[in-house]
Scaffold this active site. Sequence first.
Site, PDB file in Angstrom:
ATOM      1  N   LYS A   1       0.978  17.530 -10.197  1.00 38.57           N
ATOM      2  CA  LYS A   1       0.093  16.418  -9.854  1.00 38.57           C
ATOM      3  C   LYS A   1      -0.671  16.848  -8.616  1.00 38.57           C
ATOM      4  O   LYS A   1      -0.110  16.932  -7.512  1.00 38.57           O
ATOM      5  CB  LYS A   1       0.890  15.138  -9.582  1.00 38.57           C
ATOM      6  CG  LYS A   1       0.004  13.979  -9.180  1.00 38.57           C
ATOM      7  CD  LYS A   1       0.789  12.754  -8.763  1.00 38.57           C
ATOM      8  CE  LYS A   1      -0.136  11.753  -8.098  1.00 38.57           C
ATOM      9  NZ  LYS A   1       0.571  10.594  -7.544  1.00 38.57           N
TER      10      LYS A   1
ATOM     11  N   GLY B   1      -0.956   2.917  -2.449  1.00 38.43           N
ATOM     12  CA  GLY B   1      -0.136   1.985  -1.696  1.00 38.43           C
ATOM     13  C   GLY B   1      -0.787   0.660  -1.354  1.00 38.43           C
ATOM     14  O   GLY B   1      -0.196  -0.156  -0.660  1.00 38.43           O
TER      15      GLY B   1
ATOM     16  N   ALA C   1      -2.274   5.201  -8.892  1.00 35.80           N
ATOM     17  CA  ALA C   1      -2.415   4.681  -7.527  1.00 35.80           C
ATOM     18  C   ALA C   1      -3.119   3.329  -7.464  1.00 35.80           C
ATOM     19  O   ALA C   1      -4.047   3.062  -8.209  1.00 35.80           O
ATOM     20  CB  ALA C   1      -3.151   5.656  -6.617  1.00 35.80           C
ATOM     21  N   GLY C   2      -2.614   2.501  -6.548  1.00 37.73           N
ATOM     22  CA  GLY C   2      -3.235   1.208  -6.286  1.00 37.73           C
ATOM     23  C   GLY C   2      -2.722   0.082  -7.152  1.00 37.73           C
ATOM     24  O   GLY C   2      -3.159  -1.066  -7.006  1.00 37.73           O
TER      25      GLY C   2
ATOM     26  N   ASN D   1       4.305   3.893  -8.112  1.00 37.32           N
ATOM     27  CA  ASN D   1       5.510   4.129  -7.330  1.00 37.32           C
ATOM     28  C   ASN D   1       5.865   2.922  -6.473  1.00 37.32           C
ATOM     29  O   ASN D   1       6.858   2.232  -6.671  1.00 37.32           O
ATOM     30  CB  ASN D   1       5.301   5.380  -6.462  1.00 37.32           C
ATOM     31  CG  ASN D   1       6.549   5.826  -5.699  1.00 37.32           C
ATOM     32  OD1 ASN D   1       6.686   6.996  -5.377  1.00 37.32           O
ATOM     33  ND2 ASN D   1       7.492   4.955  -5.410  1.00 37.32           N
ATOM     34  N   THR D   2       4.988   2.642  -5.481  1.00 40.19           N
ATOM     35  CA  THR D   2       5.343   1.691  -4.437  1.00 40.19           C
ATOM     36  C   THR D   2       5.625   0.291  -4.955  1.00 40.19           C
ATOM     37  O   THR D   2       6.525  -0.392  -4.449  1.00 40.19           O
ATOM     38  CB  THR D   2       4.206   1.635  -3.387  1.00 40.19           C
ATOM     39  OG1 THR D   2       3.834   2.978  -3.044  1.00 40.19           O
ATOM     40  CG2 THR D   2       4.658   0.914  -2.130  1.00 40.19           C
TER      41      THR D   2
END
Lengths: 66, 274
Positions: free
Chosen positions: B108, B169, B196-197, B218-219
């Site tokens: 990645k 994030g 992301a986001g 992820n987050t």
Amino acid sequence: MIDLIVNGRVLATAAKTVGELVAMQDYVGGKIATAVNGHFVPVGRRATTLLNPGDQVEIVTPRQGG
Amino acid sequence: MNIRDQTLHESDPLMLYGTAMRSRLLLGTAGYPSPAILADAVTAADAGVVTVSLRRETAGGKTGARFLDLINGLGVKVLPNTAGCRTAREAITTAEMARELFGTPWIKLEVIANDDTLQPDVFGLVEAADVLTRDGFQVFPYTTDDLSVAERLQRAGCEIIMPWAAPIGTARGIVNRAGLESLRAYFPSVTLIVDAGIGAPSHAAAAMELGYDAVLLNTAVAKAADPAVMAAAFAAAVKAGRLGFEAGLMPPRDMAMPSTPVAGTPFFDLEPKS
């Protein structure tokens, strides 16, 4: 003895190669990868990759990531 | 899993550089309260791929070995990242170290331009992607929704493009819906993954409804009050969004249209009142 920058910190060492440095720092048997001055040093070339004063050595391991 | 799910997964799996994946959710491994909760979340997400990274080690490599044992025990494929790299050179070296450590050509690719937005440095990204694909890597580039950059990445050998929904994030969800729609329309056969986001399951479902092939996050899971339950919620959202896309979504209209037939409506005067 030579001064290296290992993982961002100054380290005085008698190691002459990446392989010796890894052994002296107790990394043998650990899951690590290495680079010197921004260039990857594969495990098979650690023993023959010579270190010079001021070299920047990175020793990394697997970690959580996103 | 019901019959429809099984049919979906068997007939139309997610393809990642020739590897068929049963899940369309890729999950990050950072920021969980504990290794056990991370493991529970990966299981609940039914994720086939997890992202990992490399960091400096001070404990003789033993910490990394323990983490690797945990991941290997989950039975998932590993996608190492180059998170934090600011130049193509840093990203290339990190990718080379990752390939040796994790034993995979997958990477990645992240080249970060700005600490506050974590916006990709798309120039360094394309440069690194070109070098890495020539060296046998299979690159998953984290990029913006810029179509011309995606085109350069594809030309550099990337079979997968991973545009952001929003900065890493931020949990904002899809900020530029039109941009992501354009990418999907322009690259109908390229594997596109929103990365992301993403902050809520509905964001993931929205990405899948746009026809994106998968979602990477992820987050939103790691920082949930209950990461395993949130992982299950995302898994359901990704499946729902994909099914919705495959079923064919009705286009929006400007004006209302009754769903109940108008013909035969009681009290409806067929003749104009005099």
